[in-house]
Design a protein around this motif. Structure first.
Motif, PDB file in Angstrom:
ATOM      1  N   LEU A  53      -3.201  -1.618   3.076  1.00  0.00           N
ATOM      2  CA  LEU A  53      -2.351  -0.641   3.241  1.00  0.00           C
ATOM      3  C   LEU A  53      -2.047  -0.450   1.643  1.00  0.00           C
ATOM      4  O   LEU A  53      -1.999   0.667   1.251  1.00  0.00           O
ATOM      5  CB  LEU A  53      -1.123  -0.943   4.352  1.00  0.00           C
ATOM      6  N   ALA A  54      -1.475  -1.353   1.244  1.00  0.00           N
ATOM      7  CA  ALA A  54      -0.746  -1.841  -0.386  1.00  0.00           C
ATOM      8  C   ALA A  54      -2.447  -0.682  -1.431  1.00  0.00           C
ATOM      9  O   ALA A  54      -1.349  -0.060  -2.619  1.00  0.00           O
ATOM     10  CB  ALA A  54      -0.596  -2.694  -0.887  1.00  0.00           C
ATOM     11  N   GLY A  55      -3.324  -1.108  -1.244  1.00  0.00           N
ATOM     12  CA  GLY A  55      -4.648  -1.132  -1.818  1.00  0.00           C
ATOM     13  C   GLY A  55      -4.934   0.411  -2.322  1.00  0.00           C
ATOM     14  O   GLY A  55      -5.794   0.668  -2.749  1.00  0.00           O
ATOM     15  N   ILE A  56      -4.295   1.238  -0.978  1.00  0.00           N
ATOM     16  CA  ILE A  56      -4.765   2.778  -1.488  1.00  0.00           C
ATOM     17  C   ILE A  56      -3.568   3.843  -1.703  1.00  0.00           C
ATOM     18  O   ILE A  56      -3.901   4.903  -1.928  1.00  0.00           O
ATOM     19  CB  ILE A  56      -4.915   3.047   0.652  1.00  0.00           C
ATOM     20  N   GLN A  57      -3.041   2.569  -2.389  1.00  0.00           N
ATOM     21  CA  GLN A  57      -1.327   4.003  -2.925  1.00  0.00           C
ATOM     22  C   GLN A  57      -1.712   4.457  -3.813  1.00  0.00           C
ATOM     23  O   GLN A  57      -1.603   5.571  -4.271  1.00  0.00           O
ATOM     24  CB  GLN A  57      -0.207   3.130  -2.644  1.00  0.00           C
ATOM     25  N   TYR A  58      -2.762   3.991  -4.558  1.00  0.00           N
ATOM     26  CA  TYR A  58      -3.356   4.223  -5.658  1.00  0.00           C
ATOM     27  C   TYR A  58      -3.602   6.341  -5.831  1.00  0.00           C
ATOM     28  O   TYR A  58      -3.570   6.990  -6.469  1.00  0.00           O
ATOM     29  CB  TYR A  58      -4.577   4.429  -5.934  1.00  0.00           C
ATOM     30  N   HIS A  59      -3.966   6.781  -4.121  1.00  0.00           N
ATOM     31  CA  HIS A  59      -4.147   8.330  -4.287  1.00  0.00           C
ATOM     32  C   HIS A  59      -2.699   8.753  -4.300  1.00  0.00           C
ATOM     33  O   HIS A  59      -3.199   9.756  -5.135  1.00  0.00           O
ATOM     34  CB  HIS A  59      -4.486   8.956  -2.542  1.00  0.00           C
ATOM     35  N   LEU A  60      -1.997   8.540  -3.757  1.00  0.00           N
ATOM     36  CA  LEU A  60      -0.500   8.855  -4.589  1.00  0.00           C
ATOM     37  C   LEU A  60      -1.076   9.599  -6.412  1.00  0.00           C
ATOM     38  O   LEU A  60       0.029  11.101  -6.129  1.00  0.00           O
ATOM     39  CB  LEU A  60       0.869   8.403  -4.605  1.00  0.00           C
ATOM     40  N   PRO A  81       3.827  -5.065   6.139  1.00  0.00           N
ATOM     41  CA  PRO A  81       5.044  -5.199   5.649  1.00  0.00           C
ATOM     42  C   PRO A  81       6.164  -5.243   5.746  1.00  0.00           C
ATOM     43  O   PRO A  81       6.249  -3.453   6.519  1.00  0.00           O
ATOM     44  CB  PRO A  81       4.288  -3.908   4.185  1.00  0.00           C
ATOM     45  N   ALA A  82       7.390  -5.454   4.460  1.00  0.00           N
ATOM     46  CA  ALA A  82       8.671  -4.767   5.252  1.00  0.00           C
ATOM     47  C   ALA A  82       9.131  -3.602   4.172  1.00  0.00           C
ATOM     48  O   ALA A  82       8.139  -2.646   3.547  1.00  0.00           O
ATOM     49  CB  ALA A  82       9.956  -5.365   4.468  1.00  0.00           C
ATOM     50  N   GLY A  83      10.040  -2.609   5.250  1.00  0.00           N
ATOM     51  CA  GLY A  83      10.103  -1.496   4.367  1.00  0.00           C
ATOM     52  C   GLY A  83       9.169  -0.396   5.544  1.00  0.00           C
ATOM     53  O   GLY A  83       9.640   0.854   4.659  1.00  0.00           O
ATOM     54  N   LEU A  84       8.328   0.063   6.399  1.00  0.00           N
ATOM     55  CA  LEU A  84       8.045   0.951   6.286  1.00  0.00           C
ATOM     56  C   LEU A  84       7.941   1.816   7.983  1.00  0.00           C
ATOM     57  O   LEU A  84       9.135   1.516   8.336  1.00  0.00           O
ATOM     58  CB  LEU A  84       6.120   0.187   7.130  1.00  0.00           C
ATOM     59  N   PRO A  85       7.752   2.736   7.386  1.00  0.00           N
ATOM     60  CA  PRO A  85       8.605   3.217   8.655  1.00  0.00           C
ATOM     61  C   PRO A  85       8.232   3.039  10.332  1.00  0.00           C
ATOM     62  O   PRO A  85       7.270   2.043  10.465  1.00  0.00           O
ATOM     63  CB  PRO A  85       8.174   4.777   9.326  1.00  0.00           C
ATOM     64  N   ALA A  86       8.850   2.594  10.968  1.00  0.00           N
ATOM     65  CA  ALA A  86       9.245   1.928  12.316  1.00  0.00           C
ATOM     66  C   ALA A  86       7.754   2.214  13.223  1.00  0.00           C
ATOM     67  O   ALA A  86       7.125   2.138  13.573  1.00  0.00           O
ATOM     68  CB  ALA A  86      10.355   2.564  13.309  1.00  0.00           C
TER      69      ALA A  86
END
Length: 175
Positions: free
Chosen positions: A68-75, A38-43
């Protein structure tokens, strides 16, 4: 990612492939294609995904580019005392430790977690930095002696690290 860590990941991946029961406790994905990350991830995280697209090592799992996108709900469940609710966009969930999230501060690249306090992580009153960057986290906590600091008891991944001679603190660079 430094060459030494890249080589270690490749060596361990090959070693695990020769062990028929290794999928029960560890799996190192092949590197992702550049256009799959995914674009925009830290290097640093991008570099890791290009070497190992998903890393499961005992009770710690780092997400793949597709999960990666599927675990962002933890935020959404981070306790109010932490800086996450005030700056949700500044954080990224990069994996889990026994189903508890591992976070990356997008601004610094540091890896953070809610250490065990006897309560569920989302009700915790402690939020701590584990490592200054993804590379240090993988090297020390996933593939080195720090793994024992993250897990409640010895497990098969711990035994594998021991067999590989990776638990000796004297061999570490102090990260």
């Amino acid at each position: 990612m430094n060459l030494e860590l890249r080589q270690l990941i490749e060596e361990l991946r090959a070693e695990l492939a020769d062990l028929p029961d290794s999928l029960a406790y560890a799996e190192f994905g092949e590197g992702a294609a550049i256009d799959a990350v995914p674009a925009g991830l830290p290097a640093d995280l991008r570099d890791l995904l290009l070497v190992a697209d998903g890393l499961r090592a005992g009770r710690v799992e780092l997400a793949s580019s597709s999960t990666l996108a599927g675990i962002q709900y933890h935020l959404d469940y981070a306790p109010d005392f932490s800086s996450i609710p005030q700056d949700r966009a500044g954080w990224l969930v990069v994996g889990v430790r026994s189903d508890e999230p591992i976070f990356m501060d997008r601004g610094t690249g540091a890896i953070w977690y809610f250490p065990p306090t006897g309560t569920e992580w989302f009700m915790s009153d402690a939020f701590e930095e584990l490592a200054p960057d993804v590379e240090s986290f993988v090297d020390y906590y996933l593939l080195g002696p720090g793994y024992a600091d993250l897990t409640p008891a010895d497990d098969r991944w711990f035994a594998f690290l021991d067999e590989q001679g990776l638990l000796d603190e004297d061999d570490e660079d102090g990260s």
